[in-house]
Design a protein around this motif. Structure first.
Motif, PDB file in Angstrom:
ATOM      1  N   ALA A 140      15.890  -1.049  -4.192  1.00 37.76           N
ATOM      2  CA  ALA A 140      14.800  -0.698  -4.736  1.00 37.76           C
ATOM      3  C   ALA A 140      14.783   0.535  -5.496  1.00 37.76           C
ATOM      4  CB  ALA A 140      13.471  -0.578  -3.584  1.00 37.76           C
ATOM      5  N   LYS A 141      15.335   1.608  -5.105  1.00 40.94           N
ATOM      6  CA  LYS A 141      15.662   2.968  -5.910  1.00 40.94           C
ATOM      7  C   LYS A 141      16.478   2.729  -7.041  1.00 40.94           C
ATOM      8  CE  LYS A 141      16.883   7.793  -5.400  1.00 40.94           C
ATOM      9  NZ  LYS A 141      17.315   8.814  -4.627  1.00 40.94           N
ATOM     10  N   GLN A 142      17.598   2.002  -7.029  1.00 43.20           N
ATOM     11  CA  GLN A 142      18.473   1.718  -7.825  1.00 43.20           C
ATOM     12  C   GLN A 142      17.764   1.027  -9.312  1.00 43.20           C
ATOM     13  OE1 GLN A 142      21.691  -0.964  -7.033  1.00 43.20           O
ATOM     14  NE2 GLN A 142      22.406  -1.103  -9.303  1.00 43.20           N
ATOM     15  N   TRP A 143      16.660  -0.073  -8.840  1.00 41.27           N
ATOM     16  CA  TRP A 143      16.027  -0.496  -9.959  1.00 41.27           C
ATOM     17  C   TRP A 143      14.815  -0.287 -10.367  1.00 41.27           C
ATOM     18  CZ3 TRP A 143      18.916  -3.390 -13.102  1.00 41.27           C
ATOM     19  CH2 TRP A 143      20.426  -3.829 -12.593  1.00 41.27           C
ATOM     20  N   GLY A 144      14.434   0.662  -9.670  1.00 45.72           N
ATOM     21  CA  GLY A 144      13.024   1.184 -10.073  1.00 45.72           C
ATOM     22  C   GLY A 144      11.821   0.815  -9.422  1.00 45.72           C
ATOM     23  N   ILE A 145      11.963  -0.073  -8.451  1.00 43.65           N
ATOM     24  CA  ILE A 145      11.082  -0.578  -7.823  1.00 43.65           C
ATOM     25  C   ILE A 145      10.028  -0.139  -7.007  1.00 43.65           C
ATOM     26  CG2 ILE A 145      10.354  -2.859  -6.449  1.00 43.65           C
ATOM     27  CD1 ILE A 145      13.047  -3.824  -7.291  1.00 43.65           C
ATOM     28  N   THR A 146       8.866  -0.109  -7.045  1.00 38.81           N
ATOM     29  CA  THR A 146       7.916   0.724  -6.274  1.00 38.81           C
ATOM     30  C   THR A 146       7.466  -0.219  -5.127  1.00 38.81           C
ATOM     31  OG1 THR A 146       7.087   2.052  -8.056  1.00 38.81           O
ATOM     32  CG2 THR A 146       5.511   1.857  -6.440  1.00 38.81           C
ATOM     33  N   VAL A 147       7.698   0.357  -3.932  1.00 44.38           N
ATOM     34  CA  VAL A 147       7.278  -0.617  -2.816  1.00 44.38           C
ATOM     35  C   VAL A 147       5.966   0.021  -1.985  1.00 44.38           C
ATOM     36  CG1 VAL A 147       7.944  -1.343  -0.482  1.00 44.38           C
ATOM     37  CG2 VAL A 147       9.718  -1.107  -2.553  1.00 44.38           C
ATOM     38  N   VAL A 148       5.012  -0.840  -2.131  1.00 42.00           N
ATOM     39  CA  VAL A 148       3.860  -0.166  -1.202  1.00 42.00           C
ATOM     40  C   VAL A 148       3.767  -0.755   0.166  1.00 42.00           C
ATOM     41  CG1 VAL A 148       1.235  -0.464  -1.105  1.00 42.00           C
ATOM     42  CG2 VAL A 148       2.415  -0.467  -3.469  1.00 42.00           C
ATOM     43  N   PRO A 149       3.883   0.066   0.917  1.00 35.49           N
ATOM     44  CA  PRO A 149       3.868  -0.194   2.367  1.00 35.49           C
ATOM     45  C   PRO A 149       2.659  -0.968   3.092  1.00 35.49           C
ATOM     46  CG  PRO A 149       3.748   2.015   2.211  1.00 35.49           C
ATOM     47  CD  PRO A 149       3.476   1.541   0.857  1.00 35.49           C
ATOM     48  N   LEU A 150       2.931  -2.067   3.930  1.00 33.36           N
ATOM     49  CA  LEU A 150       1.852  -2.446   4.803  1.00 33.36           C
ATOM     50  C   LEU A 150       1.871  -1.728   6.040  1.00 33.36           C
ATOM     51  CD1 LEU A 150       2.605  -5.024   3.071  1.00 33.36           C
ATOM     52  CD2 LEU A 150       1.827  -6.298   5.093  1.00 33.36           C
ATOM     53  N   ASN A 151       0.901  -1.863   6.958  1.00 34.85           N
ATOM     54  CA  ASN A 151       0.605  -1.243   8.035  1.00 34.85           C
ATOM     55  C   ASN A 151       1.114  -1.770   9.292  1.00 34.85           C
ATOM     56  OD1 ASN A 151      -0.891   0.924   6.472  1.00 34.85           O
ATOM     57  ND2 ASN A 151      -2.248  -0.787   6.485  1.00 34.85           N
ATOM     58  N   VAL A 152       1.858  -1.159  10.358  1.00 33.53           N
ATOM     59  CA  VAL A 152       1.977  -1.725  11.651  1.00 33.53           C
ATOM     60  C   VAL A 152       1.270  -0.898  12.441  1.00 33.53           C
ATOM     61  CG1 VAL A 152       3.933  -2.001  13.188  1.00 33.53           C
ATOM     62  CG2 VAL A 152       4.275  -2.290  10.844  1.00 33.53           C
ATOM     63  N   HIS A 153       0.577  -1.531  13.367  1.00 30.61           N
ATOM     64  CA  HIS A 153       0.047  -0.959  14.712  1.00 30.61           C
ATOM     65  C   HIS A 153       0.574  -1.013  16.041  1.00 30.61           C
ATOM     66  CE1 HIS A 153      -3.768  -0.916  11.748  1.00 30.61           C
ATOM     67  NE2 HIS A 153      -2.958  -1.747  11.295  1.00 30.61           N
ATOM     68  N   PHE A 154       0.692  -0.072  16.686  1.00 34.36           N
ATOM     69  CA  PHE A 154       1.109  -0.018  18.130  1.00 34.36           C
ATOM     70  C   PHE A 154      -0.012   0.596  18.863  1.00 34.36           C
ATOM     71  CE2 PHE A 154       5.436  -0.786  16.736  1.00 34.36           C
ATOM     72  CZ  PHE A 154       6.054  -1.579  17.413  1.00 34.36           C
ATOM     73  N   GLY A 155      -0.867  -0.141  19.412  1.00 35.64           N
ATOM     74  CA  GLY A 155      -2.081   0.443  20.273  1.00 35.64           C
ATOM     75  C   GLY A 155      -2.939   1.148  19.013  1.00 35.64           C
ATOM     76  N   PHE A 181      13.633 -10.591  -3.541  1.00 33.89           N
ATOM     77  CA  PHE A 181      14.554 -11.291  -4.677  1.00 33.89           C
ATOM     78  C   PHE A 181      13.681 -11.394  -6.080  1.00 33.89           C
ATOM     79  CE2 PHE A 181      17.088 -14.354  -7.292  1.00 33.89           C
ATOM     80  CZ  PHE A 181      18.228 -13.591  -7.227  1.00 33.89           C
ATOM     81  N   VAL A 182      12.604 -11.826  -6.027  1.00 33.21           N
ATOM     82  CA  VAL A 182      11.778 -12.252  -7.141  1.00 33.21           C
ATOM     83  C   VAL A 182      11.468 -10.701  -8.020  1.00 33.21           C
ATOM     84  CG1 VAL A 182       9.597 -12.817  -8.068  1.00 33.21           C
ATOM     85  CG2 VAL A 182      10.804 -14.317  -6.423  1.00 33.21           C
ATOM     86  N   ALA A 183      11.198  -9.799  -6.915  1.00 34.20           N
ATOM     87  CA  ALA A 183      10.931  -8.405  -7.550  1.00 34.20           C
ATOM     88  C   ALA A 183      12.258  -7.793  -8.351  1.00 34.20           C
ATOM     89  CB  ALA A 183      10.611  -7.295  -6.413  1.00 34.20           C
ATOM     90  N   LEU A 184      13.330  -7.928  -7.492  1.00 36.52           N
ATOM     91  CA  LEU A 184      14.547  -7.442  -7.999  1.00 36.52           C
ATOM     92  C   LEU A 184      14.975  -7.966  -9.378  1.00 36.52           C
ATOM     93  CD1 LEU A 184      17.243  -6.012  -7.683  1.00 36.52           C
ATOM     94  CD2 LEU A 184      18.137  -7.921  -6.067  1.00 36.52           C
ATOM     95  N   GLU A 185      14.790  -9.512  -9.592  1.00 35.39           N
ATOM     96  CA  GLU A 185      15.146 -10.091 -10.690  1.00 35.39           C
ATOM     97  C   GLU A 185      14.323  -9.610 -11.629  1.00 35.39           C
ATOM     98  OE1 GLU A 185      18.036 -12.285 -11.552  1.00 35.39           O
ATOM     99  OE2 GLU A 185      18.436 -10.975  -9.850  1.00 35.39           O
ATOM    100  N   ALA A 186      12.995  -9.600 -11.371  1.00 32.25           N
ATOM    101  CA  ALA A 186      11.899  -8.969 -12.356  1.00 32.25           C
ATOM    102  C   ALA A 186      12.413  -7.378 -13.129  1.00 32.25           C
ATOM    103  CB  ALA A 186      10.731  -9.058 -11.971  1.00 32.25           C
ATOM    104  N   ALA A 187      12.739  -6.866 -11.905  1.00 33.69           N
ATOM    105  CA  ALA A 187      13.231  -5.289 -12.399  1.00 33.69           C
ATOM    106  C   ALA A 187      14.427  -5.372 -13.149  1.00 33.69           C
ATOM    107  CB  ALA A 187      13.496  -4.612 -10.985  1.00 33.69           C
TER     108      ALA A 187
END
Length: 279
Positions: A18-33, A126-132
């Motif tokens: 993701a860093k190599q191709w300049g892709i910005t990743v927006v994180p989802l949330n994970v809830h433990f309790g 993969f779709v994001a990678l090819e678009a980047a």
């Protein structure tokens, strides 16, 4: 004017890629309790699966907020640049809806194009990678978006799940079915089709299930690209990639580690494979 590609953490893209191709990743949330973590940011894959195994809380997940997408879009378009934002299937998550609302909040002049990958995990990635790659080569926003949309109907992605327990806990199947399946040592093979995850086959023993997974990818040939993803079993992923790499152009197989959000619903031991069918 540059074109920026945005995706979300369900894409399971290796961080260095993701860093190599300049892709910005927006994180989802994970809830433990009552604890909330940002997928891949405030909790690592290793820590997630350690917590998953240790209990006592079974995790849940939630999409990024509209505000988080809005901040990313405003930052990336501040200098007149444009964004192509590619996300997990709308049928699996509210993530795409948050992205759409953020675009709407920017007004009619927003330079943001939002694309439903109709996929999950490395299918999104993969779709994001090819678009980047198109963006890096100087492609226009239309060319970047067109490349992404061209790939979507040609994705074939299958998963072998080691146990039905996590599908049952997530409400995907009944607890009775999970108990019976685990008792019989059934290994389900799941497929992503029409933007949803569903059962394809049930195979006795893990070895046979992984063999069948390879067969399904082989039946999809000829391929434009190939990727393998795993949750906690890198040796299985490497073995699968070695078997299939002859089908990939130049023998290149993208290797990925399943993140916390996808792992919540599939559990440890999951192995998946993505084929991009050639035109």
């Amino acid at each position: 004017m540059a074109v920026h590609v945005v995706t979300d953490s369900t894409a399971d893209l290796p961080p260095e890629m993701a860093k190599q191709w300049g892709i910005t990743v927006v994180p989802l949330n994970v809830h433990f309790g009552d604890q909330v973590f940002k997928d891949g940011v405030t909790i690592t894959v290793e820590e997630f699966f350690r917590r998953l195994a240790a209990g006592p809380h079974f995790p849940s997940t939630s999409q990024p907020s509209v505000g988080e997408f809005l901040e990313v879009y405003k930052r990336l378009t501040a200098s007149g640049d444009q964004v192509v934002s590619i996300h997990i299937s709308d049928k699996m998550s509210g993530t795409l809806n948050s992205a759409r609302q953020a675009k709407e909040a920017m007004g009619p002049s927003a330079h943001v194009e939002i694309i439903d990958s109709m996929s999950a995990s490395i299918g999104v990635g993969f779709v994001a990678l090819e678009a980047a790659k198109v963006a890096r080569a100087g492609g226009s926003p239309q060319q970047v978006a067109d490349r992404a949309r061209d790939l979507v109907p040609r994705l074939r992605i299958f998963f072998v799940v080691d146990t039905l327990e996590y599908l049952a806990k997530g409400g995907r199947i009944s607890k009775a079915k999970a108990f019976l399946g685990n008792l019989l040592n059934v290994k389900p093979i799941l497929v992503v089709k029409d933007g949803e995850v569903g059962p394809l086959e049930q195979v006795r023993t893990r070895e046979r299930a992984l063999d069948r997974l390879a067969q399904l990818i082989e039946q999809s040939a000829p391929l434009e690209a190939l990727a393998v993803v795993h949750a906690t079993t890198p040796a299985d992923a490497i073995s699968l990639a070695d078997r299939l790499k002859r089908l990939a152009p130049r023998g290149e197989v993208v290797m990925a580690h399943m993140g916390a959000v996808i792992g919540t619903h599939t559990g440890p031991g999951t192995v998946g494979a993505l084929a991009v069918v050639a035109r």
